[in-house]
Design a protein around this motif. Structure first.
Motif, PDB file in Angstrom:
ATOM      1  N   TRP A  83      84.249 -65.331  57.745  1.00 59.43           N
ATOM      2  CA  TRP A  83      83.308 -64.023  57.564  1.00 59.43           C
ATOM      3  C   TRP A  83      84.573 -62.955  56.864  1.00 59.43           C
ATOM      4  O   TRP A  83      83.211 -62.182  56.104  1.00 59.43           O
ATOM      5  CB  TRP A  83      83.954 -63.732  59.115  1.00 59.43           C
ATOM      6  CG  TRP A  83      82.620 -62.814  59.652  1.00 59.43           C
ATOM      7  CD1 TRP A  83      81.627 -62.487  59.843  1.00 59.43           C
ATOM      8  CD2 TRP A  83      83.628 -60.909  59.793  1.00 59.43           C
ATOM      9  NE1 TRP A  83      81.353 -61.106  59.482  1.00 59.43           N
ATOM     10  CE2 TRP A  83      82.047 -60.369  59.932  1.00 59.43           C
ATOM     11  CE3 TRP A  83      84.685 -60.704  59.480  1.00 59.43           C
ATOM     12  CZ2 TRP A  83      82.569 -58.897  59.868  1.00 59.43           C
ATOM     13  CZ3 TRP A  83      84.926 -59.292  59.377  1.00 59.43           C
ATOM     14  CH2 TRP A  83      83.717 -58.237  59.353  1.00 59.43           C
ATOM     15  N   ILE A  84      85.487 -62.926  56.201  1.00 59.00           N
ATOM     16  CA  ILE A  84      86.274 -61.879  55.750  1.00 59.00           C
ATOM     17  C   ILE A  84      86.129 -62.163  54.410  1.00 59.00           C
ATOM     18  O   ILE A  84      85.647 -60.951  53.296  1.00 59.00           O
ATOM     19  CB  ILE A  84      88.145 -61.586  56.231  1.00 59.00           C
ATOM     20  CG1 ILE A  84      87.904 -59.605  56.001  1.00 59.00           C
ATOM     21  CG2 ILE A  84      88.713 -62.525  55.669  1.00 59.00           C
ATOM     22  CD1 ILE A  84      87.331 -58.767  56.530  1.00 59.00           C
ATOM     23  N   GLU A  85      86.037 -62.984  54.181  1.00 53.88           N
ATOM     24  CA  GLU A  85      86.348 -63.550  52.447  1.00 53.88           C
ATOM     25  C   GLU A  85      84.324 -63.505  52.316  1.00 53.88           C
ATOM     26  O   GLU A  85      84.262 -62.569  51.057  1.00 53.88           O
ATOM     27  CB  GLU A  85      86.259 -65.013  51.954  1.00 53.88           C
ATOM     28  CG  GLU A  85      87.926 -65.526  51.871  1.00 53.88           C
ATOM     29  CD  GLU A  85      88.323 -67.077  52.026  1.00 53.88           C
ATOM     30  OE1 GLU A  85      87.404 -67.368  51.930  1.00 53.88           O
ATOM     31  OE2 GLU A  85      88.992 -67.047  51.428  1.00 53.88           O
ATOM     32  N   THR A  86      83.476 -63.863  52.888  1.00 51.56           N
ATOM     33  CA  THR A  86      82.680 -63.130  52.438  1.00 51.56           C
ATOM     34  C   THR A  86      81.716 -62.312  52.826  1.00 51.56           C
ATOM     35  O   THR A  86      81.674 -61.432  51.223  1.00 51.56           O
ATOM     36  CB  THR A  86      80.955 -64.199  53.986  1.00 51.56           C
ATOM     37  OG1 THR A  86      81.905 -65.556  53.647  1.00 51.56           O
ATOM     38  CG2 THR A  86      80.389 -64.245  53.755  1.00 51.56           C
ATOM     39  N   HIS A  87      82.496 -60.829  53.734  1.00 55.97           N
ATOM     40  CA  HIS A  87      82.503 -60.021  53.225  1.00 55.97           C
ATOM     41  C   HIS A  87      82.747 -58.850  52.222  1.00 55.97           C
ATOM     42  O   HIS A  87      82.309 -58.273  51.748  1.00 55.97           O
ATOM     43  CB  HIS A  87      82.111 -59.439  54.650  1.00 55.97           C
ATOM     44  CG  HIS A  87      80.609 -59.144  55.518  1.00 55.97           C
ATOM     45  ND1 HIS A  87      81.213 -60.746  56.006  1.00 55.97           N
ATOM     46  CD2 HIS A  87      79.707 -59.479  55.664  1.00 55.97           C
ATOM     47  CE1 HIS A  87      80.082 -61.248  56.484  1.00 55.97           C
ATOM     48  NE2 HIS A  87      79.157 -60.290  57.241  1.00 55.97           N
ATOM     49  N   LEU A  88      84.841 -59.576  52.463  1.00 52.17           N
ATOM     50  CA  LEU A  88      85.104 -58.379  51.686  1.00 52.17           C
ATOM     51  C   LEU A  88      85.181 -58.800  49.744  1.00 52.17           C
ATOM     52  O   LEU A  88      85.307 -57.947  49.228  1.00 52.17           O
ATOM     53  CB  LEU A  88      86.336 -58.878  51.687  1.00 52.17           C
ATOM     54  CG  LEU A  88      88.162 -57.997  51.287  1.00 52.17           C
ATOM     55  CD1 LEU A  88      87.421 -56.537  50.960  1.00 52.17           C
ATOM     56  CD2 LEU A  88      89.109 -58.887  51.505  1.00 52.17           C
ATOM     57  N   LEU A  89      84.507 -60.292  49.714  1.00 51.42           N
ATOM     58  CA  LEU A  89      84.980 -60.444  48.042  1.00 51.42           C
ATOM     59  C   LEU A  89      83.430 -59.906  47.817  1.00 51.42           C
ATOM     60  O   LEU A  89      83.281 -59.719  46.575  1.00 51.42           O
ATOM     61  CB  LEU A  89      84.828 -61.967  47.864  1.00 51.42           C
ATOM     62  CG  LEU A  89      86.670 -62.416  48.897  1.00 51.42           C
ATOM     63  CD1 LEU A  89      86.314 -63.672  48.253  1.00 51.42           C
ATOM     64  CD2 LEU A  89      87.252 -62.324  47.625  1.00 51.42           C
ATOM     65  N   GLU A  90      82.616 -59.567  48.238  1.00 57.25           N
ATOM     66  CA  GLU A  90      80.749 -59.548  47.681  1.00 57.25           C
ATOM     67  C   GLU A  90      81.132 -58.350  47.555  1.00 57.25           C
ATOM     68  O   GLU A  90      80.940 -57.887  46.160  1.00 57.25           O
ATOM     69  CB  GLU A  90      79.994 -59.567  49.321  1.00 57.25           C
ATOM     70  CG  GLU A  90      78.937 -59.109  48.687  1.00 57.25           C
ATOM     71  CD  GLU A  90      78.328 -59.797  47.825  1.00 57.25           C
ATOM     72  OE1 GLU A  90      77.106 -59.360  47.004  1.00 57.25           O
ATOM     73  OE2 GLU A  90      78.731 -60.935  47.095  1.00 57.25           O
ATOM     74  N   LYS A  91      81.751 -57.215  48.244  1.00 61.78           N
ATOM     75  CA  LYS A  91      82.368 -56.332  48.112  1.00 61.78           C
ATOM     76  C   LYS A  91      82.852 -55.288  46.716  1.00 61.78           C
ATOM     77  O   LYS A  91      82.520 -54.456  46.037  1.00 61.78           O
ATOM     78  CB  LYS A  91      82.844 -55.357  49.340  1.00 61.78           C
ATOM     79  CG  LYS A  91      81.500 -54.693  50.255  1.00 61.78           C
ATOM     80  CD  LYS A  91      81.660 -53.973  51.375  1.00 61.78           C
ATOM     81  CE  LYS A  91      81.363 -53.814  52.298  1.00 61.78           C
ATOM     82  NZ  LYS A  91      80.278 -52.990  52.102  1.00 61.78           N
ATOM     83  N   LEU A  92      83.669 -56.698  46.236  1.00 61.03           N
ATOM     84  CA  LEU A  92      85.033 -56.426  45.336  1.00 61.03           C
ATOM     85  C   LEU A  92      84.738 -56.787  44.228  1.00 61.03           C
ATOM     86  O   LEU A  92      84.850 -57.324  42.658  1.00 61.03           O
ATOM     87  CB  LEU A  92      86.214 -57.288  45.599  1.00 61.03           C
ATOM     88  CG  LEU A  92      86.848 -56.532  46.547  1.00 61.03           C
ATOM     89  CD1 LEU A  92      88.021 -57.227  47.204  1.00 61.03           C
ATOM     90  CD2 LEU A  92      87.197 -54.925  46.389  1.00 61.03           C
ATOM     91  N   LYS A  93      83.223 -58.017  44.341  1.00 60.91           N
ATOM     92  CA  LYS A  93      82.943 -58.656  43.015  1.00 60.91           C
ATOM     93  C   LYS A  93      82.285 -57.757  41.920  1.00 60.91           C
ATOM     94  O   LYS A  93      81.250 -56.926  41.781  1.00 60.91           O
ATOM     95  CB  LYS A  93      81.212 -60.105  43.636  1.00 60.91           C
ATOM     96  CG  LYS A  93      80.560 -60.465  42.193  1.00 60.91           C
ATOM     97  CD  LYS A  93      79.651 -61.218  42.990  1.00 60.91           C
ATOM     98  CE  LYS A  93      79.016 -61.932  42.477  1.00 60.91           C
ATOM     99  NZ  LYS A  93      78.387 -63.409  42.994  1.00 60.91           N
TER     100      LYS A  93
END
Length: 334
Positions: A83-93
Motif C-alpha cells: 500500500w505505501i509503495e503504491t501511494h508513496l512512489l506515485e507521488k515521488l515519480k
C-alpha cells in the motif's frame, strides 16, 4: 526512509529510526530474513547477526526474523508495504533529489499525509488506529537511541593487541589465537568474545600517537614488569618512596643523586622500593635512616641491612616467650 542499500549499518539505522517514529518498542520485532538481521535462520536454528543481537539487548525486545521465502509469516506487513509503495512512489515519480536527506524529508511529509488520510471504508485513519490500539501496547524507548558501531571480526595475535584505524587496542593476553569482535563507535572501542560477551572497552584514539593503547592488567607478568619500569622516572620513584616514610624518601633522593645520569639509578630505586613493598614500613624506614647516617646509598647495602634487621627481630621473638602457667619449659620433662 530511503537508504542507498540494505547492508547491515543501513538496516540497523532503519530499525532504530522506525522505533523512534513509533515512539516505543514492541515485545517482538519480526524483520525480513536478511543477512543484515540473521546469520542463520532455519526451522531448527536461529543465529542473529551480532549487530542485531546488540539492538535486541539495548531495546529489551525479542527479534524473530520471518522464515525464508514465507511472506505469509507477516502478511499484514506485506500488505501495508504494498500500500505505501503504491501511494508513496506515485507521488515521488519523476522527481529528482540531490541527497538522501532531501529525499527522506519529502518522504516524511508524504507519509504523514497518508497516515492521516481517512479510510475509504469506515471512519478514522491509520494514525488514529495506531494511537488507540498499538501505541499503548509498546514499551517506552530508552533515553537515548542505540549508537551504531562498526563491527570487525579479528583473531588475537601474539602481542594481544587488536588493530583498528591504525591504532592497536589490548585484550587480556589469555585470548591469544581466539576470535573476537571489535565494535567501534565514535567514542569507544568495545571488544567482545565469540559469544558476544564483553571482554573490555577502550576510549577510541584519534591522535597519531601513541599507536598502542594498553591496559596493564591485560599484560603477562613478564611484560608488566618492564612496562611499569619504563613508565617510571625520578619523580615517580620519589613519590613512591614517600609512602614508606621520610627516611626512605631521602634515601631514594640520595641514590638518584649518586649516578651521573638519573636514568641509570632507576633499577636500584625499583629494587629498593620493591623490598620496602614486601616488608613492614617501619623496618624500611629504620634501615633507610641507618644508611643515611652511614652515607651508604646502594641497593646491595640496603638489602643486607634490611635482611639483618628482619632476622634479628625474628630471633628475638623466638627467644623470648611470654610467662604463662600453661607454658612449660624443657625442665618439665626431665
Amino acid at each position: 526512509m530511503a537508504f542507498p542499500n540494505e547492508q547491515t549499518p543501513n538496516f540497523l539505522q532503519g530499525t532504530i529510526e522506525a522505533l523512534n517514529f513509533y515512539g516505543g518498542v514492541p515485545k517482538i520485532l519480526k524483520p525480513d530474513n536478511t543477512k543484515a538481521a540473521s546469520i542463520k535462520n532455519t526451522k531448527d536454528v536461529l543465529i542473529l547477526n551480532k549487530v542485531y543481537e546488540d539492538l535486541q539487548d539495548y531495546y529489551n525486545t525479542v527479534i524473530v526474523p520471518a522464515p525464508p521465502l514465507k511472506p505469509r509469516a507477516k502478511s499484514s506487513v506485506e500488505n501495508n508495504v504494498r500500500w505505501i509503495e503504491t501511494h508513496l512512489l506515485e507521488k515521488l515519480k519523476g522527481r529528482r533529489f540531490s541527497s538522501f536527506s532531501e529525499l527522506n524529508t519529502e518522504i516524511s511529509i508524504i507519509t504523514d499525509e497518508l497516515n492521516n488520510r481517512e479510510f475509504s471504508k469506515g471512519k478514522g485513519n491509520r494514525k488514529e488506529v495506531f494511537d488507540k490500539y498499538d501505541k499503548p501496547a509498546l514499551k517506552p524507548l530508552p533515553h537515548e537511541s542505540l549508537k551504531p558501531c562498526t563491527y570487525v571480526i579479528k583473531t588475537v595475535p601474539n602481542n594481544y593487541h587488536i588493530e583498528y584505524d591504525h591504532h592497536y587496542y589490548s585484550v587480556p593476553h589469555t585470548y591469544y589465537k581466539q576470535e573476537v569482535t571489535l565494535k567501534a563507535s565514535y567514542f569507544d572501542i568495545i571488544i567482545c568474545d565469540s559469544m558476544n560477551h564483553l571482554i573490555c572497552t577502550h576510549k577510541r584514539a584519534y591522535k597519531p600517537y601513541p599507536k598502542y593503547i594498553t591496559k596493564e592488567e591485560h599484560m603477562p607478568e613478564s611484560h608488566r614488569y618492564y612496562y611499569l619500569e619504563n613508565k617510571m622516572n625520578a619523580e615517580s620513584y620519589k613519590s613512591w618512596a614517600k609512602s614508606y616514610g621520610p627516611n626512605v624518601y631521602e634515601f631514594i633522593c640520595k641514590v638518584i643523586g649518586t649516578f651521573r645520569y638519573e636514568e641509570q639509578s632507576y633499577k636500584s630505586c625499583n629494587g629498593i622500593l620493591h623490598m620496602c613493598k614486601n616488608n613492614p614500613k617501619a623496618f624500611s624506614d629504620v634501615v633507610a635512616k641507618i644508611c643515611l647516617e652511614s652515607h651508604i646509598y646502594s641497593y646491595t647495602d640496603f638489602k643486607k641491612m634490611l635482611t639483618k634487621l628482619i632476622n634479628e627481630k625474628k630471633t628475638n621473638r623466638s627467644e623470648t616467650l611470654p610467662e604463662h602457667k600453661n607454658i612449660r619449659g624443657k625442665s618439665h620433662y626431665e
